[in-house]
Each structure stands twice: as C-alpha cells, then as structure tokens.
Enzyme design. Structure first.
Site, PDB file in Angstrom:
ATOM      1  N   TYR A  57       0.812  -1.107   0.120  1.00  0.00           N
ATOM      2  CA  TYR A  57      -0.001   0.026  -0.095  1.00  0.00           C
ATOM      3  C   TYR A  57       0.743   1.215   0.091  1.00  0.00           C
ATOM      4  O   TYR A  57       2.027   1.188   0.159  1.00  0.00           O
ATOM      5  CB  TYR A  57      -0.914  -0.109   1.129  1.00  0.00           C
ATOM      6  CG  TYR A  57      -0.207   0.222   2.625  1.00  0.00           C
ATOM      7  CD1 TYR A  57      -0.012   1.332   3.184  1.00  0.00           C
ATOM      8  CD2 TYR A  57       0.261  -1.003   3.099  1.00  0.00           C
ATOM      9  CE1 TYR A  57       0.725   1.314   4.467  1.00  0.00           C
ATOM     10  CE2 TYR A  57       1.227  -0.877   4.290  1.00  0.00           C
ATOM     11  CZ  TYR A  57       1.174   0.193   4.958  1.00  0.00           C
ATOM     12  OH  TYR A  57       1.756   0.269   6.073  1.00  0.00           O
ATOM     13  N   SER A  82       2.546   2.745  11.367  1.00  0.00           N
ATOM     14  CA  SER A  82       2.903   1.613  10.954  1.00  0.00           C
ATOM     15  C   SER A  82       1.899   0.615  10.470  1.00  0.00           C
ATOM     16  O   SER A  82       0.480   0.880  11.274  1.00  0.00           O
ATOM     17  CB  SER A  82       3.721   0.731  11.898  1.00  0.00           C
ATOM     18  OG  SER A  82       3.718  -0.856  11.646  1.00  0.00           O
ATOM     19  N   LYS A  83       1.542   0.201   9.356  1.00  0.00           N
ATOM     20  CA  LYS A  83       0.390  -0.812   9.164  1.00  0.00           C
ATOM     21  C   LYS A  83       0.178  -1.803  10.187  1.00  0.00           C
ATOM     22  O   LYS A  83      -1.048  -1.990  10.296  1.00  0.00           O
ATOM     23  CB  LYS A  83       0.726  -1.230   7.835  1.00  0.00           C
ATOM     24  CG  LYS A  83      -0.771  -1.892   7.135  1.00  0.00           C
ATOM     25  CD  LYS A  83      -1.728  -1.011   6.604  1.00  0.00           C
ATOM     26  CE  LYS A  83      -2.684  -1.888   6.099  1.00  0.00           C
ATOM     27  NZ  LYS A  83      -4.008  -0.930   5.690  1.00  0.00           N
ATOM     28  N   ARG A  84       1.114  -2.420  10.539  1.00  0.00           N
ATOM     29  CA  ARG A  84       1.088  -3.315  11.303  1.00  0.00           C
ATOM     30  C   ARG A  84       0.062  -2.821  12.876  1.00  0.00           C
ATOM     31  O   ARG A  84      -0.422  -3.876  13.455  1.00  0.00           O
ATOM     32  CB  ARG A  84       2.467  -3.795  12.012  1.00  0.00           C
ATOM     33  CG  ARG A  84       3.148  -4.559  10.869  1.00  0.00           C
ATOM     34  CD  ARG A  84       4.650  -5.335  11.628  1.00  0.00           C
ATOM     35  NE  ARG A  84       5.329  -4.412  12.383  1.00  0.00           N
ATOM     36  CZ  ARG A  84       6.125  -3.705  11.914  1.00  0.00           C
ATOM     37  NH1 ARG A  84       6.353  -3.614  10.400  1.00  0.00           N
ATOM     38  NH2 ARG A  84       6.852  -2.773  12.609  1.00  0.00           N
ATOM     39  N   ASP A  93      -6.564   3.535   2.577  1.00  0.00           N
ATOM     40  CA  ASP A  93      -7.642   3.228   3.875  1.00  0.00           C
ATOM     41  C   ASP A  93      -8.428   4.591   4.174  1.00  0.00           C
ATOM     42  O   ASP A  93      -9.585   4.742   4.507  1.00  0.00           O
ATOM     43  CB  ASP A  93      -6.917   3.076   5.213  1.00  0.00           C
ATOM     44  CG  ASP A  93      -6.160   1.664   5.070  1.00  0.00           C
ATOM     45  OD1 ASP A  93      -6.888   0.823   4.382  1.00  0.00           O
ATOM     46  OD2 ASP A  93      -5.236   1.366   5.589  1.00  0.00           O
TER      47      ASP A  93
END
Length: 491
Positions: free
Chosen positions: A30, A262-264, A272
């Site tokens: 992404y 962070s995406k995590r 998004d």
C-alpha cells in the site's frame, strides 16, 4: 576500462540547469502516509522550480514485491493529481524507469568502481538479508584485501560473489542536507555495504545513486532514516566523479510522541483514508503540512497554491504527528467549500449504501448533509431512515425544548395529517405553510408542530435537515403513511 558510452549518453539528453526530482517507491504494498508525503514534496519541488517530476519503480528487492502494488502506485498518484513527466507508463529520455529493466547497467558501474579501487568482490557466504542490508564487519572480510588477480580468477571459475563498496578506513566524510545542514561522520563507523547481490541485482543503496545520476536528479527527497546512509552515497558519487544532488531528509510521520506510523499497528494508508470517507484534496493538503509549514496562519491550500508557495525552508526537523481529528477538520472544511453539485457526486455512493430506493433523489438528500458532514462514511447512518422507517419508541416525541409531550404531539399530528392531505403542491413552501399556520392557530411556536412531524417522518431524534425537507424528499404518500404510523404509536 569499461565502455559506458551508451549509459553516459543519457546525461546528454537532460537539459542542464533543470530541476529534476523523482519519486521512487518500491512496489511492496500500500501507499502509506509517509510515502505519499515524499511523493508530494518531490512533486512540489519540481513544480515550484518549473522542472520535471519523475516516477521510478525500485523493484530490485524481489522477495518483497506484492502483486498489484505498481497499480496502487499509479492509481494513488493519478487520484492525487501528481502527474509525472517521465516514468514507466509515459516513457522519457532516460528510460527505462523500472530498475529490474536497467539490470545490465548496474553491473557495468559496479565493475567500474572496482577498476577505480572503490569496490571489491566478496566471495564470503552471507545470508540474503545480510546482502540486502549490507551489514557486515569489513574487518572480518578477507576479500577486501584480496588481490585483483585472485578476485578475477575466482570470478572466472564461477564462484558466487557480491560486490561491496570499499569504504576508507581513515578520515571523515561530510555531507550537506538542505534541512539538517552539514553532517560529518567517521569513516570507520561505516560498513562496506553490498552494491551488487549474487543474483546480479543491485541493492537499493547502489541503484538509487546510479539512477539518480543518470536521470539527472537534482533533489533527492527521502526519510531521515537514510541520513546514516548519506555518507556512503557521497563516497559513491565521489568514486564515480559525479556531482552530488541536494539531499532533503524529512523527519518521520509519527502515530504519537513515541511510535512511527505502521500498518502493523493499524495506521491508515492513503487507500484506507479514502475508504474511511476522506477527500483526496483534504488528504493532500493535510499530509503536505505534516512536517512543512507555510508562512502565516493559513492552513487550507489547493494543490496549485502549494506549487506556488512550497519551499524547502518550511520543512521541519521535528517529527510530525498524524492527528486523525485534525484531518477530520480539514475534510469538513473541504466538504463545506464544495459546490452542491460536486458534493452530491461524491456523496451519492455513500447515500446509496443505505438509501436503495431510487425514488429518493440523492442530490436532494445530499443538500441536507453538506454542512453537517465531516467524513463521507458518516452519511449512510445519517440517512438510512429514508429507505425504511426505523422502529422507535413513542417516548421520542417528548422534547423539552419545544415543550412537546405525547399528548401535544398526538394533537398536532391529528391536525397536520388532514392539512397535508389537502395540500395541492408538495413542496417546501406548501409544507412549511401548513405547519406555520397550524402553529399560529394553536398559539404555539413552530417547533411544537415541527418536532412531532419530524419524529414521525424519520423515526429519529437527530436527522440532517428538518421536518420540511424530510417530508418533501419522502413524497406526499410516504410522508402521510409515516405520520399515521406515528399517530398510532401515540393513541
């Protein structure tokens, strides 16, 4: 000496004195907010300087490639109006613009560095991660001291190797950054990073230097995490005898005071944010201000205005904290500034999530929402009552401010229904006239009539728009049906 005339011809194709910037994402997923900010800054520097903005795909880390990621890059840049002058899809004078398609070039330049004494073959067994990162204690590498003849012999025998940069043991290296100024490091603190991996592909740290030079890049924008690598880049430029571009290292975008986004951890990507109901233009405006400040107190700028005013002096060394509530504020400002027609267009898909009945005009519903919406995803819940009257309790008719209770609401509905039935023209003026005249006749404020009408029509205490607009959009027959349902609840 290697014949690099074909590659060097690239330099002749680039106008001298032209500002040239590049956005060089890796197709590994992404487009996170930090990536988008880098793209914006590189684009704005180019446009402010009447130069060229280049898209380059850095896909040499084959193990991390994600299918469809390149399409995400193209889609995001198109939606954000970041038109590139050169790139894989539009071509340009220094094509190709995909690193794996430039593969032979890197080997030639790595070998040129070896000839000049600034690189060497390393035959030691290393893990792939070590090769990618370049982390290796050069003091333990016997290949650094190997003679060129021995190195050539082993390579001719087919023994696998990487090519490493030969960092001087002594002295210091100083580089200049447009944001952080001059920074000097001890050469002994730098590792002999890998330039070319066993598979013949370059590491990021090597490919970006070669490509930036051959593409005539004048300003290199990247995150401050690359400050520690800048001395090694300088030594590469010096080894080739190339001019060093202007470095622009930007502070990180943080989730809070202590953590990078962070995406995590569930932090949003550009996609998004759009899915969450934010407008592209609002996102662009807000992300540009994450680490950059214009002069004055103004915050809302169009992309065209940003092209005019963007300058490097406004970039901050301090980390920028991504504040979703601040972005909501920006988004609301953009929504309110839209033309009714433009808002209706972006709102309609969200309206139709809950209002399936095509008889209800989406543009008319949108007109109730524009001044009451911060993000588009709020819309479905606000207008779902149009599609179907929700279940509600008669207690909803009790309202202290309008001095309404169940008995007074029942009395008002009993008089409004026949008046509405007799109304020849179902429009705002006629609906309002009925309720105003009834209030006058009963000697009460208008709100005492309108409150029970709105509750009966919508089945909700909080709605976009008032009784008049809701009744008009519902249409005469459906409005009367709902008022009769409300009256039955009060019986």
């Amino acid at each position: 000496m290697k014949d690099l005339s074909w590659f060097n011809d690239m330099e002749a194709r680039i106008p001298t004195g032209e500002v040239r910037t590049r956005f060089a994402p890796s197709p590994t997923g992404y487009m996170h907010v930090g990536n988008l900010r880098t793209a914006l800054y590189t684009y704005l520097i180019a446009r402010h300087g009447q130069g060229k903005f280049i898209l380059r795909i850095e896909d040499t880390d084959q193990g991390r490639l994600v299918e469809g990621a390149v399409d995400v890059i193209y889609k995001t840049m198109a939606e954000c109006h970041l038109e590139h002058d050169e790139g894989p899809d539009v071509g340009g004078p220094v094509a190709p613009y995909v690193q794996t398609e430039r593969r032979p070039l890197y080997k030639e330049y790595a070998e040129l560095l070896m000839e000049r004494g600034h690189a060497y073959r390393c035959f030691c067994e290393k893990t792939e991660s070590e090769e990618d990162s370049g982390e290796f204690d050069r003091g333990d590498d016997p290949c650094r001291a190997m003679s060129r003849e021995e190195s050539d012999r082993l390579a001719a025998e087919g023994k696998p190797y990487v090519i490493r940069q030969r960092i001087p043991h002594e002295g210091t290296t100083t580089f200049h950054d447009e944001i952080y100024g001059d920074i000097t490091v001890e050469n002994k603190s730098l590792d002999d990073q890998v330039l070319l991996k066993r598979d013949g592909l370059p590491t990021y740290n090597f490919a970006n230097v070669v490509d930036d030079h051959l593409m005539g890049i004048t300003h290199v924008v990247r995150g401050s995490e690359y400050l520690s690598s800048a001395p090694k880049y300088n030594l590469l430029y010096e080894g080739f005898g190339w001019p060093i571009p202007k470095y622009v290292h930007c502070s990180p975008v943080m989730r809070d005071q202590h953590s990078k986004m962070s995406k995590r951890h569930g932090d949003p990507s550009y996609e998004d944010l759009i899915a969450q109901g934010f407008l592209t233009d609002a996102v662009i405006n807000y992300v540009t201000l994450l680490g950059w400040s214009p002069r004055g107190e103004r915050e809302i700028y169009s992309l065209d205005e940003l092209k005019e005013i963007f300058d490097l002096s406004g970039i901050s060394k301090s980390p920028a904290i991504f504040d979703i509530e601040k972005l909501r504020y920006f988004n609301a400002e953009y929504i309110r500034a839209m033309s009714p027609e433009a808002f209706a267009k972006v709102a309609e898909p969200f309206i139709r999530r809950s209002v399936k009945n095509p008889a209800y005009d989406a543009a008319a519903i949108a007109s109730l929402l524009q001044q009451r919406t911060e993000v588009l995803t709020e819309i479905p819940e606000k207008v779902d009552f149009f599609d179907a009257l929700p279940e509600y309790d008669a207690e909803l008719f009790v309202h202290k401010k309008s001095k309404s209770d169940k008995d007074s609401s029942k009395a008002m509905l009993e008089k409004v229904i026949p008046a509405f039935e007799a109304l020849p023209d179902w429009n705002d003026e006629g609906i309002m006239d009925v309720m105003v005249k009834l209030a006058e006749a009963e000697g009460v404020k208008n709100a005492k009539v309108m409150w029970p009408v709105r509750i009966a029509a919508a089945g909700k205490a909080v709605t976009p728009g008032g009784a008049v607009e809701i009744c008009r959009i519902l249409g005469k027959d459906e409005c009367l049906r709902r008022l009769r349902v409300g009256l039955a609840k009060l019986a």
